[in-house]
Design a protein around this motif. Sequence first.
Motif, PDB file in Angstrom:
ATOM      1  N   ARG A 198       0.829  -1.203   0.000  1.00  0.00           N
ATOM      2  CA  ARG A 198       0.000   0.000   0.000  1.00  0.00           C
ATOM      3  C   ARG A 198       0.870   1.262   0.000  1.00  0.00           C
ATOM      4  NH1 ARG A 198      -4.379  -2.516   4.259  1.00  0.00           N
ATOM      5  NH2 ARG A 198      -6.039  -2.940   2.730  1.00  0.00           N
ATOM      6  N   LYS A 199       1.972   1.231   0.750  1.00  0.00           N
ATOM      7  CA  LYS A 199       2.885   2.376   0.769  1.00  0.00           C
ATOM      8  C   LYS A 199       3.537   2.561  -0.597  1.00  0.00           C
ATOM      9  CE  LYS A 199       3.986   2.181   5.719  1.00  0.00           C
ATOM     10  NZ  LYS A 199       5.061   1.953   6.731  1.00  0.00           N
ATOM     11  N   LEU A 201       2.250   1.753  -3.530  1.00  0.00           N
ATOM     12  CA  LEU A 201       1.247   2.304  -4.444  1.00  0.00           C
ATOM     13  C   LEU A 201       1.051   3.796  -4.196  1.00  0.00           C
ATOM     14  CD1 LEU A 201      -1.466  -0.532  -4.459  1.00  0.00           C
ATOM     15  CD2 LEU A 201       0.359  -0.122  -6.110  1.00  0.00           C
ATOM     16  N   ALA A 202       1.063   4.195  -2.932  1.00  0.00           N
ATOM     17  CA  ALA A 202       0.938   5.614  -2.603  1.00  0.00           C
ATOM     18  C   ALA A 202       2.151   6.398  -3.101  1.00  0.00           C
ATOM     19  CB  ALA A 202       0.774   5.785  -1.094  1.00  0.00           C
ATOM     20  N   SER A 206      -0.458   6.144  -7.445  1.00  0.00           N
ATOM     21  CA  SER A 206      -1.400   5.348  -8.222  1.00  0.00           C
ATOM     22  C   SER A 206      -2.831   5.529  -7.715  1.00  0.00           C
ATOM     23  CB  SER A 206      -1.022   3.866  -8.144  1.00  0.00           C
ATOM     24  OG  SER A 206      -1.989   3.061  -8.776  1.00  0.00           O
ATOM     25  N   ARG A 207      -3.778   5.424  -8.646  1.00  0.00           N
ATOM     26  CA  ARG A 207      -5.193   5.436  -8.273  1.00  0.00           C
ATOM     27  C   ARG A 207      -5.597   4.111  -7.638  1.00  0.00           C
ATOM     28  NH1 ARG A 207      -5.821   6.355 -13.824  1.00  0.00           N
ATOM     29  NH2 ARG A 207      -7.046   4.427 -13.917  1.00  0.00           N
ATOM     30  N   THR A 209      -5.801   0.978  -5.273  1.00  0.00           N
ATOM     31  CA  THR A 209      -5.615   0.715  -3.846  1.00  0.00           C
ATOM     32  C   THR A 209      -5.920  -0.753  -3.561  1.00  0.00           C
ATOM     33  OG1 THR A 209      -7.895   1.388  -3.378  1.00  0.00           O
ATOM     34  CG2 THR A 209      -6.162   3.064  -3.117  1.00  0.00           C
ATOM     35  N   GLN A 211      -7.955  -2.935  -1.291  1.00  0.00           N
ATOM     36  CA  GLN A 211      -9.094  -2.853  -0.385  1.00  0.00           C
ATOM     37  C   GLN A 211      -9.244  -4.161   0.390  1.00  0.00           C
ATOM     38  OE1 GLN A 211     -11.040  -0.037   0.111  1.00  0.00           O
ATOM     39  NE2 GLN A 211      -9.436   0.894  -1.167  1.00  0.00           N
ATOM     40  N   GLY A 223      -9.387   3.676  -8.411  1.00  0.00           N
ATOM     41  CA  GLY A 223     -10.078   4.899  -8.001  1.00  0.00           C
ATOM     42  C   GLY A 223     -10.385   5.803  -9.182  1.00  0.00           C
TER      43      GLY A 223
END
Length: 225
Positions: A198-199, A201-202, A206-207, A209, A211, A223
């Motif tokens: 997740r880090k 991708l952030a 990136s859109r 995520t 989930q 997103g």
Amino acid sequence: MRILLADDEWEITRALKIMLERSQYTVDVAEDGAQALDYLENGSYDAVVLDVMMPQVDGLTVLRRMRAAGDHTPTLLLTAKSEIDDRVAGLDAGADDYLPKPFSSQEFLARVRALLRRRPSYVQERLSFGDLTLDTGSCLLTCGSRSMRLGGKEFQILELLLRNTGVLLSAATFLERIWGFDSDTEINVVWVHIAYLRKHLAALHSRVTIQSVRGVGYTLEDGPC
């Protein structure tokens, strides 16, 4: 991708397992034919590597039982035998390829890659979802003009998510498919790697995520643009 490696020669098996894992494959190891059959009955594999000469149940018998049960997983036979008749017997039993010992590590890995390309579900080496593209050959994750190379487990988790978009994958599924049956890894290790992803991708802006549905599993979500 997950591979079953069955060979009773521990030194060879250990070396092959290390090579495969360094190439980002998940490996389950069976020490004899009976154990290989047990793994095949209880797991799902992208490829199988069988030594012909194994105790309890030999590799050819394992292969014949696989095919008789309708299991068409691509299979490579390893053996010290190199006579033509032995090769023919292996291929007639349902093997996809045959590699006599001794062999080079480069040839072994090339044979495994060729084996995986024979799968009916084989997909191209670039997996995409939303604004992300993962090159499965180089482990390079790209989003627009940004990119980063993922480590082994994080690469394998993201690859599994990309190959199963729209599906909720449980932490137990990641544990089984990536760490393998024999692993004593705790489930919280999966959570840690998900957090790292997740880090990443952030950091790529990136859109997409990851989930989570509590008590069910994880999936990718794209997103708004």
